[in-house]
Design a protein around this motif. Structure first.
Motif, PDB file in Angstrom:
ATOM      1  N   THR A  71      10.995  -3.003   8.491  1.00  0.00           N
ATOM      2  CA  THR A  71      11.068  -4.430   8.198  1.00  0.00           C
ATOM      3  C   THR A  71       9.852  -4.865   7.374  1.00  0.00           C
ATOM      4  O   THR A  71       8.765  -4.308   7.487  1.00  0.00           O
ATOM      5  CB  THR A  71      11.108  -5.249   9.500  1.00  0.00           C
ATOM      6  OG1 THR A  71       9.980  -4.890  10.291  1.00  0.00           O
ATOM      7  CG2 THR A  71      12.365  -4.970  10.262  1.00  0.00           C
ATOM      8  N   ALA A  72      10.055  -5.900   6.580  1.00  0.00           N
ATOM      9  CA  ALA A  72       8.959  -6.418   5.752  1.00  0.00           C
ATOM     10  C   ALA A  72       7.884  -7.070   6.598  1.00  0.00           C
ATOM     11  O   ALA A  72       6.714  -7.119   6.221  1.00  0.00           O
ATOM     12  CB  ALA A  72       9.505  -7.424   4.746  1.00  0.00           C
ATOM     13  N   GLY A 131       8.714  -6.194  -7.804  1.00  0.00           N
ATOM     14  CA  GLY A 131       8.058  -5.237  -6.924  1.00  0.00           C
ATOM     15  C   GLY A 131       7.624  -5.869  -5.608  1.00  0.00           C
ATOM     16  O   GLY A 131       7.385  -7.076  -5.520  1.00  0.00           O
ATOM     17  N   GLN A 132       7.520  -5.024  -4.587  1.00  0.00           N
ATOM     18  CA  GLN A 132       7.064  -5.484  -3.277  1.00  0.00           C
ATOM     19  C   GLN A 132       5.844  -4.677  -2.846  1.00  0.00           C
ATOM     20  O   GLN A 132       5.827  -3.453  -2.923  1.00  0.00           O
ATOM     21  CB  GLN A 132       8.158  -5.341  -2.224  1.00  0.00           C
ATOM     22  CG  GLN A 132       7.716  -5.873  -0.854  1.00  0.00           C
ATOM     23  CD  GLN A 132       8.672  -5.509   0.245  1.00  0.00           C
ATOM     24  OE1 GLN A 132       9.239  -4.426   0.250  1.00  0.00           O
ATOM     25  NE2 GLN A 132       8.866  -6.406   1.205  1.00  0.00           N
ATOM     26  N   LEU A 133       4.823  -5.396  -2.379  1.00  0.00           N
ATOM     27  CA  LEU A 133       3.589  -4.783  -1.891  1.00  0.00           C
ATOM     28  C   LEU A 133       3.489  -5.015  -0.392  1.00  0.00           C
ATOM     29  O   LEU A 133       3.364  -6.159   0.057  1.00  0.00           O
ATOM     30  CB  LEU A 133       2.385  -5.391  -2.607  1.00  0.00           C
ATOM     31  CG  LEU A 133       1.004  -4.908  -2.175  1.00  0.00           C
ATOM     32  CD1 LEU A 133       0.843  -3.415  -2.431  1.00  0.00           C
ATOM     33  CD2 LEU A 133      -0.087  -5.699  -2.888  1.00  0.00           C
ATOM     34  N   THR A 134       3.570  -3.938   0.388  1.00  0.00           N
ATOM     35  CA  THR A 134       3.410  -4.021   1.837  1.00  0.00           C
ATOM     36  C   THR A 134       1.999  -3.561   2.185  1.00  0.00           C
ATOM     37  O   THR A 134       1.600  -2.443   1.837  1.00  0.00           O
ATOM     38  CB  THR A 134       4.443  -3.141   2.560  1.00  0.00           C
ATOM     39  OG1 THR A 134       5.750  -3.459   2.086  1.00  0.00           O
ATOM     40  CG2 THR A 134       4.378  -3.347   4.058  1.00  0.00           C
ATOM     41  N   LEU A 135       1.252  -4.401   2.861  1.00  0.00           N
ATOM     42  CA  LEU A 135      -0.169  -4.154   3.087  1.00  0.00           C
ATOM     43  C   LEU A 135      -0.419  -3.269   4.301  1.00  0.00           C
ATOM     44  O   LEU A 135       0.267  -3.382   5.320  1.00  0.00           O
ATOM     45  CB  LEU A 135      -0.899  -5.489   3.271  1.00  0.00           C
ATOM     46  CG  LEU A 135      -0.770  -6.487   2.122  1.00  0.00           C
ATOM     47  CD1 LEU A 135      -1.444  -7.805   2.494  1.00  0.00           C
ATOM     48  CD2 LEU A 135      -1.369  -5.925   0.842  1.00  0.00           C
ATOM     49  N   ALA A 136      -1.435  -2.435   4.182  1.00  0.00           N
ATOM     50  CA  ALA A 136      -1.914  -1.614   5.301  1.00  0.00           C
ATOM     51  C   ALA A 136      -3.271  -2.142   5.732  1.00  0.00           C
ATOM     52  O   ALA A 136      -4.175  -2.286   4.906  1.00  0.00           O
ATOM     53  CB  ALA A 136      -2.018  -0.149   4.889  1.00  0.00           C
ATOM     54  N   ALA A 175       2.832  -6.505   8.060  1.00  0.00           N
ATOM     55  CA  ALA A 175       3.403  -6.365   9.394  1.00  0.00           C
ATOM     56  C   ALA A 175       2.396  -6.780  10.462  1.00  0.00           C
ATOM     57  O   ALA A 175       2.767  -7.314  11.509  1.00  0.00           O
ATOM     58  CB  ALA A 175       3.850  -4.926   9.622  1.00  0.00           C
ATOM     59  N   ASN A 176       1.103  -6.543  10.217  1.00  0.00           N
ATOM     60  CA  ASN A 176       0.078  -6.947  11.184  1.00  0.00           C
ATOM     61  C   ASN A 176       0.088  -8.449  11.420  1.00  0.00           C
ATOM     62  O   ASN A 176      -0.095  -8.919  12.548  1.00  0.00           O
ATOM     63  CB  ASN A 176      -1.317  -6.530  10.699  1.00  0.00           C
ATOM     64  CG  ASN A 176      -1.609  -5.073  10.961  1.00  0.00           C
ATOM     65  OD1 ASN A 176      -0.703  -4.251  10.905  1.00  0.00           O
ATOM     66  ND2 ASN A 176      -2.859  -4.747  11.248  1.00  0.00           N
ATOM     67  N   LEU A 177       0.280  -9.199  10.363  1.00  0.00           N
ATOM     68  CA  LEU A 177       0.267 -10.654  10.460  1.00  0.00           C
ATOM     69  C   LEU A 177       1.667 -11.247  10.635  1.00  0.00           C
ATOM     70  O   LEU A 177       1.809 -12.465  10.719  1.00  0.00           O
ATOM     71  CB  LEU A 177      -0.375 -11.251   9.200  1.00  0.00           C
ATOM     72  CG  LEU A 177      -1.859 -10.933   9.007  1.00  0.00           C
ATOM     73  CD1 LEU A 177      -2.303 -11.284   7.589  1.00  0.00           C
ATOM     74  CD2 LEU A 177      -2.696 -11.698  10.024  1.00  0.00           C
ATOM     75  N   HIS A 178       2.688 -10.401  10.696  1.00  0.00           N
ATOM     76  CA  HIS A 178       4.074 -10.846  10.836  1.00  0.00           C
ATOM     77  C   HIS A 178       4.423 -11.894   9.774  1.00  0.00           C
ATOM     78  O   HIS A 178       5.072 -12.911  10.051  1.00  0.00           O
ATOM     79  CB  HIS A 178       4.311 -11.430  12.231  1.00  0.00           C
ATOM     80  CG  HIS A 178       4.078 -10.459  13.335  1.00  0.00           C
ATOM     81  ND1 HIS A 178       5.054  -9.607  13.795  1.00  0.00           N
ATOM     82  CD2 HIS A 178       2.955 -10.195  14.056  1.00  0.00           C
ATOM     83  CE1 HIS A 178       4.554  -8.859  14.775  1.00  0.00           C
ATOM     84  NE2 HIS A 178       3.288  -9.196  14.939  1.00  0.00           N
ATOM     85  N   SER A 180      -4.841  -0.668   8.455  1.00  0.00           N
ATOM     86  CA  SER A 180      -5.455   0.402   9.245  1.00  0.00           C
ATOM     87  C   SER A 180      -5.097   1.747   8.629  1.00  0.00           C
ATOM     88  O   SER A 180      -4.113   1.867   7.881  1.00  0.00           O
ATOM     89  CB  SER A 180      -4.970   0.359  10.699  1.00  0.00           C
ATOM     90  OG  SER A 180      -3.590   0.669  10.772  1.00  0.00           O
ATOM     91  N   ASP A 181      -5.872   2.760   8.969  1.00  0.00           N
ATOM     92  CA  ASP A 181      -5.605   4.104   8.457  1.00  0.00           C
ATOM     93  C   ASP A 181      -4.289   4.653   9.000  1.00  0.00           C
ATOM     94  O   ASP A 181      -3.581   5.398   8.309  1.00  0.00           O
ATOM     95  CB  ASP A 181      -6.755   5.050   8.830  1.00  0.00           C
ATOM     96  CG  ASP A 181      -8.039   4.728   8.073  1.00  0.00           C
ATOM     97  OD1 ASP A 181      -7.938   4.118   6.986  1.00  0.00           O
ATOM     98  OD2 ASP A 181      -9.126   5.071   8.561  1.00  0.00           O
ATOM     99  N   SER A 182      -3.943   4.300  10.232  1.00  0.00           N
ATOM    100  CA  SER A 182      -2.691   4.800  10.815  1.00  0.00           C
ATOM    101  C   SER A 182      -1.490   4.231  10.058  1.00  0.00           C
ATOM    102  O   SER A 182      -0.508   4.943   9.806  1.00  0.00           O
ATOM    103  CB  SER A 182      -2.606   4.435  12.295  1.00  0.00           C
ATOM    104  OG  SER A 182      -2.653   3.034  12.476  1.00  0.00           O
ATOM    105  N   THR A 183      -1.566   2.951   9.690  1.00  0.00           N
ATOM    106  CA  THR A 183      -0.480   2.365   8.902  1.00  0.00           C
ATOM    107  C   THR A 183      -0.382   3.041   7.542  1.00  0.00           C
ATOM    108  O   THR A 183       0.706   3.329   7.050  1.00  0.00           O
ATOM    109  CB  THR A 183      -0.710   0.857   8.710  1.00  0.00           C
ATOM    110  OG1 THR A 183      -0.782   0.223   9.989  1.00  0.00           O
ATOM    111  CG2 THR A 183       0.414   0.235   7.898  1.00  0.00           C
ATOM    112  N   LEU A 184      -1.519   3.320   6.944  1.00  0.00           N
ATOM    113  CA  LEU A 184      -1.537   3.977   5.646  1.00  0.00           C
ATOM    114  C   LEU A 184      -0.894   5.358   5.724  1.00  0.00           C
ATOM    115  O   LEU A 184      -0.164   5.777   4.820  1.00  0.00           O
ATOM    116  CB  LEU A 184      -2.976   4.074   5.137  1.00  0.00           C
ATOM    117  CG  LEU A 184      -3.196   4.129   3.619  1.00  0.00           C
ATOM    118  CD1 LEU A 184      -2.548   2.949   2.923  1.00  0.00           C
ATOM    119  CD2 LEU A 184      -4.675   4.191   3.305  1.00  0.00           C
ATOM    120  N   ARG A 185      -1.138   6.069   6.830  1.00  0.00           N
ATOM    121  CA  ARG A 185      -0.513   7.394   6.997  1.00  0.00           C
ATOM    122  C   ARG A 185       1.003   7.269   7.093  1.00  0.00           C
ATOM    123  O   ARG A 185       1.748   8.085   6.534  1.00  0.00           O
ATOM    124  CB  ARG A 185      -1.076   8.088   8.239  1.00  0.00           C
ATOM    125  CG  ARG A 185      -2.492   8.621   8.067  1.00  0.00           C
ATOM    126  CD  ARG A 185      -2.856   9.576   9.192  1.00  0.00           C
ATOM    127  NE  ARG A 185      -2.931   8.894  10.489  1.00  0.00           N
ATOM    128  CZ  ARG A 185      -4.018   8.302  10.962  1.00  0.00           C
ATOM    129  NH1 ARG A 185      -5.134   8.291  10.244  1.00  0.00           N
ATOM    130  NH2 ARG A 185      -4.008   7.719  12.149  1.00  0.00           N
TER     131      ARG A 185
END
Length: 413
Positions: A409-410, A114-119, A275-278, A121-126
């Motif tokens: 992208t991851a 499994g892959q967990l992509t982190l959010a 993605a925030n931390l690249h 901010s609320d905009s990313t979560l949306r």
């Protein structure tokens, strides 16, 4: 079992077998020539020889077997894309990876964690809700998770509560996983060569002889061969190879770097990306932490490593897992990403009738290896672009029918 091994190993007349025969002399002609001896080229050779009976095939590799981007990636496999076309395509790739060891009679060490992509901010979560709905619509296992679920999936993660990089939720992709990249390549190579496909290492394509709207022959550093059909799957050199055939591709090359730490006891059971931390991380079967991120911001067709990227990736890794701050790095490497304007590959027909394209993969090439090989082989065998490849046509840039996967992208580019 121990006695059997002793009987097998002690006799002096034992002759070891080779998975892949030595590089033979080039024949005068081949039904199909595949430019590029990486995962995609070898997979196409396997499917051509096994399912379409086309065995007079030459795989032409400039360097050594799978020594390009196939050996220079972080082995992530996933199908959590944005558009219907891409999700369906990569979903089949995941399915083929699930049965690949049986298909190739070769353990490719596929691990579906499994892959967990982190959010953060609320905009990313949306935006994750959109991707989850698209994924579920196409039959993938994907969902949006909250803070508590993130903690349960990755207990050692720094949630940074109230901080700049607070984790507010994530996108959980249960189908995500990894496989051993060299095992994938060698498995396909062994199967193809066992059916008569010739693998020519240290064989550099230097030009083409064009007759009308077809390639008649390929000139190499080891001689000229006549060809019936050609598949181009040359990784980071795709733009250069196509130019020799008179084909202009909308591709630009950027280095993509990664690194790996010393082995640690198992603690990371999933793939984690931000993605925030690249930055994204995964722990290998040997305990090493594989760390990757976005491609370099400037064009360059070179596989060199840089200190600034190492520092950036280390910063992201320590932000997510602070206890890694004293862990030593073992090595760093880079591949060459052949990026298209819409971050989506080019597959199928070219302006030449017998010249087929498998290029523009950017950072997605390894995960697509089996599905690209399967349908490029079908395309060549039937001399008609397979239906699943139609949306990825080179002509989409003329008709402005782009497939925007930039946000999939991851680690954001």
């Amino acid at each position: 079992m121990p006695l059997t091994l002793l009987k097998y190993g002690l006799p002096g007349d034992h002759v070891p077998t080779r998975d892949i025969p030595p590089t033979p002399d080039l024949k005068r002609s081949y039904d199909v020539a595949i430019i590029g001896g990486g995962g995609h080229g070898l997979a196409a050779a396997h499917y051509l020889s096994k399912y379409h009976g086309i065995r007079n095939v030459a795989v032409l590799e400039k360097g050594y077997l799978a020594g390009g981007n196939t050996a220079r990636n972080t082995t992530t496999i996933r199908s959590n894309y944005i558009t219907n076309q891409s999700i369906r395509f990569y979903k089949e790739a995941v399915s083929l990876y699930e049965s690949m060891s049986h298909e190739l009679n070769f353990n490719v060490m596929f691990s579906q964690r499994g892959q967990l992509t982190l959010a953060h901010s609320d905009s990313t979560l949306r935006s994750f809700h959109l991707r989850a709905e698209m994924g579920r619509h196409n039959g993938t296992r994907i969902s949006v998770v909250d803070q508590q679920q993130v903690r349960e999936l990755c207990p050692h993660l720094n949630m940074d509560m109230g901080g700049q990089h607070e984790v507010v939720g994530g996108l959980w992709h249960e189908d995500g996983g990894t496989a051993r990249h060299d095992a994938v390549a060698w498995g396909y190579a062994a199967q193809a060569s066992g059916r008569g496909v010739e693998i020519h290492q240290r064989t550099e394509v230097q030009g083409f002889d064009i007759a009308g709207d077809r390639v008649a022959a390929i000139r190499t550093n080891r001689g000229t061969i006549r060809v019936g059909q050609v598949i181009q799957a040359a990784g980071g050199l795709n733009e250069q190879v196509a130019r020799m055939a008179g084909i202009e591709l909308p591709i630009r090359c950027f280095p993509l770097q990664a690194m790996v730490t010393q082995p640690l006891k198992p603690f990371l059971n999933t793939l984690v990306s931000s993605a925030n931390l690249h930055t994204y991380l995964v722990q290998s079967s040997r305990g090493e932490i594989v760390i990757g991120g976005g491609s370099d911001p400037y064009q360059l067709a070179a596989t060199r490593s840089t200190l600034d990227l190492k520092e950036q990736l280390a910063h992201g890794a320590v932000q997510l897992f602070p206890f890694l701050h004293n862990v030593k790095l073992l090595r760093q490497w880079a591949g060459i990403t052949d990026m298209t304007p819409d971050y989506t590959p080019i597959m199928g027909a070219s302006p030449l009738k017998n010249y087929w394209l498998d290029c523009g993969w950017g950072t997605w090439g390894f995960k697509a290896t089996p599905v690209a090989g399967k349908y490029m082989a079908e395309t060549v065998a039937r001399e008609r672009v397979a239906d699943i490849l139609q949306p990825f046509s080179l002509k989409r840039f003329e008709t402005i029918s782009l497939i925007n996967e930039m946000g999939a992208t991851a680690a954001s580019h």
